[in-house]
Design a protein around this motif. Structure first.
Motif, PDB file in Angstrom:
ATOM      1  N   VAL A 197       0.761  -1.238   0.063  1.00 48.44           N
ATOM      2  CA  VAL A 197       0.209  -0.128   0.129  1.00 48.44           C
ATOM      3  C   VAL A 197       0.808   1.290  -0.069  1.00 48.44           C
ATOM      4  CG1 VAL A 197      -1.694   1.232   1.345  1.00 48.44           C
ATOM      5  CG2 VAL A 197      -2.132  -1.203   1.109  1.00 48.44           C
ATOM      6  N   LYS A 198       1.903   1.121   0.781  1.00 47.47           N
ATOM      7  CA  LYS A 198       2.898   2.443   0.590  1.00 47.47           C
ATOM      8  C   LYS A 198       3.618   2.658  -0.749  1.00 47.47           C
ATOM      9  CE  LYS A 198       3.910   2.156   5.745  1.00 47.47           C
ATOM     10  NZ  LYS A 198       4.895   2.110   6.754  1.00 47.47           N
ATOM     11  N   ASN A 227      -9.022  -3.585   6.664  1.00 46.56           N
ATOM     12  CA  ASN A 227      -7.501  -3.336   6.610  1.00 46.56           C
ATOM     13  C   ASN A 227      -6.712  -2.414   5.585  1.00 46.56           C
ATOM     14  OD1 ASN A 227      -7.522  -4.487   9.256  1.00 46.56           O
ATOM     15  ND2 ASN A 227      -6.888  -6.613   8.299  1.00 46.56           N
ATOM     16  N   LEU A 228      -7.127  -2.751   4.589  1.00 45.77           N
ATOM     17  CA  LEU A 228      -6.716  -2.020   3.366  1.00 45.77           C
ATOM     18  C   LEU A 228      -7.021  -0.556   3.352  1.00 45.77           C
ATOM     19  CD1 LEU A 228      -5.132  -2.088   0.591  1.00 45.77           C
ATOM     20  CD2 LEU A 228      -7.099  -2.415  -0.570  1.00 45.77           C
ATOM     21  N   ALA A 229      -8.153  -0.218   3.669  1.00 47.16           N
ATOM     22  CA  ALA A 229      -8.748   0.993   3.855  1.00 47.16           C
ATOM     23  C   ALA A 229      -7.961   1.828   4.749  1.00 47.16           C
ATOM     24  CB  ALA A 229     -10.043   1.121   3.870  1.00 47.16           C
ATOM     25  N   ARG A 230      -7.810   1.075   6.097  1.00 52.51           N
ATOM     26  CA  ARG A 230      -6.905   1.805   7.127  1.00 52.51           C
ATOM     27  C   ARG A 230      -5.442   1.952   6.691  1.00 52.51           C
ATOM     28  NH1 ARG A 230      -9.417  -2.236  11.591  1.00 52.51           N
ATOM     29  NH2 ARG A 230     -11.342  -0.976  12.039  1.00 52.51           N
ATOM     30  N   GLU A 231      -4.850   1.184   6.044  1.00 50.59           N
ATOM     31  CA  GLU A 231      -3.598   1.590   5.650  1.00 50.59           C
ATOM     32  C   GLU A 231      -3.432   2.755   4.726  1.00 50.59           C
ATOM     33  OE1 GLU A 231      -0.973  -1.920   4.452  1.00 50.59           O
ATOM     34  OE2 GLU A 231      -2.611  -3.196   5.151  1.00 50.59           O
ATOM     35  N   LEU A 232      -4.628   2.751   3.641  1.00 49.54           N
ATOM     36  CA  LEU A 232      -4.437   3.909   2.915  1.00 49.54           C
ATOM     37  C   LEU A 232      -4.656   5.147   3.364  1.00 49.54           C
ATOM     38  CD1 LEU A 232      -6.625   2.516  -0.161  1.00 49.54           C
ATOM     39  CD2 LEU A 232      -4.386   3.349  -0.266  1.00 49.54           C
ATOM     40  N   ARG A 233      -5.537   5.187   4.401  1.00 51.54           N
ATOM     41  CA  ARG A 233      -5.880   6.351   5.113  1.00 51.54           C
ATOM     42  C   ARG A 233      -4.784   6.714   5.965  1.00 51.54           C
ATOM     43  NH1 ARG A 233     -11.338   8.073   6.416  1.00 51.54           N
ATOM     44  NH2 ARG A 233     -10.064   9.780   7.028  1.00 51.54           N
ATOM     45  N   ALA A 234      -3.903   5.783   6.740  1.00 51.73           N
ATOM     46  CA  ALA A 234      -2.698   6.141   7.371  1.00 51.73           C
ATOM     47  C   ALA A 234      -1.387   6.435   6.532  1.00 51.73           C
ATOM     48  CB  ALA A 234      -2.307   4.513   8.181  1.00 51.73           C
ATOM     49  N   ALA A 235      -1.735   6.197   5.156  1.00 51.76           N
ATOM     50  CA  ALA A 235      -0.701   6.739   4.352  1.00 51.76           C
ATOM     51  C   ALA A 235      -0.906   7.904   3.940  1.00 51.76           C
ATOM     52  CB  ALA A 235      -0.540   5.723   3.295  1.00 51.76           C
ATOM     53  N   GLY A 236      -2.244   8.573   4.204  1.00 50.84           N
ATOM     54  CA  GLY A 236      -2.381  10.192   3.802  1.00 50.84           C
ATOM     55  C   GLY A 236      -3.779  10.195   2.898  1.00 50.84           C
ATOM     56  N   ALA A 237      -4.361   9.298   2.544  1.00 53.74           N
ATOM     57  CA  ALA A 237      -5.476   9.243   1.805  1.00 53.74           C
ATOM     58  C   ALA A 237      -6.781  10.036   2.529  1.00 53.74           C
ATOM     59  CB  ALA A 237      -5.944   8.009   1.160  1.00 53.74           C
ATOM     60  N   SER A 238      -7.265  11.088   2.325  1.00 55.02           N
ATOM     61  CA  SER A 238      -8.467  11.472   3.110  1.00 55.02           C
ATOM     62  C   SER A 238      -9.841  10.753   2.903  1.00 55.02           C
ATOM     63  CB  SER A 238      -8.214  13.149   2.786  1.00 55.02           C
ATOM     64  OG  SER A 238      -8.833  13.235   1.335  1.00 55.02           O
TER      65      SER A 238
END
Length: 129
Positions: free
Chosen positions: A77-78, A107-118
């Motif tokens: 994801v990163k 979990n994928l959505a959480r990783e994307l949000r943690a990476a910076g996606a609003s």
């Protein structure tokens, strides 16, 4: 002796109507082929009564968790998020396989949000039609 008055019938402009129908047919044939094709072995989640747009650039997630972006495999994801242009990082669209476990998708959505996606948008079958 009385003459019979003939009523002249006006012909319908059928040629013009046929031309319009033909042009509409050509338009819908072309418009239906403009979107980028998805992976052939992907079965989409089905939903009803949702408004959606055709996915311009989406992260495709297969049932086994394998990810692809624009036809190429994605390692993490990163790496996916870092490779996106700045203007496309705010909203990320994800096309999950129907058989993908919901836990994996969350979990994928959480990783994307943690990476910076609003915002993480899940694209489904109804949204593509």
């Amino acid at each position: 002796m009385m003459r019979r008055h003939r009523h002249s019938t006006r012909r319908e402009p059928t040629i013009a109507l046929i031309n319009i129908v033909f042009l509409m047919l050509v338009f819908f044939m072309v418009a239906g082929t403009l979107s980028r094709p998805l992976d052939s072995d992907l079965r989409l989640v089905r939903t009803a009564d949702l408004e959606g747009r055709a996915p311009p650039d989406t992260l495709v997630v297969h049932a086994d968790g394998r990810m692809a972006y624009r036809g190429k495999d994605v390692a993490s994801v990163k790496a996916f998020y870092a490779a996106r242009p700045e203007e496309e990082r705010e909203i990320v669209r994800v096309v999950p396989d129907e058989a993908l476990p919901a836990v994996t998708l969350v979990n994928l959505a959480r990783e994307l949000r943690a990476a910076g996606a609003s915002s993480v948008v899940i694209v489904t079958q109804r949204g593509l039609e």
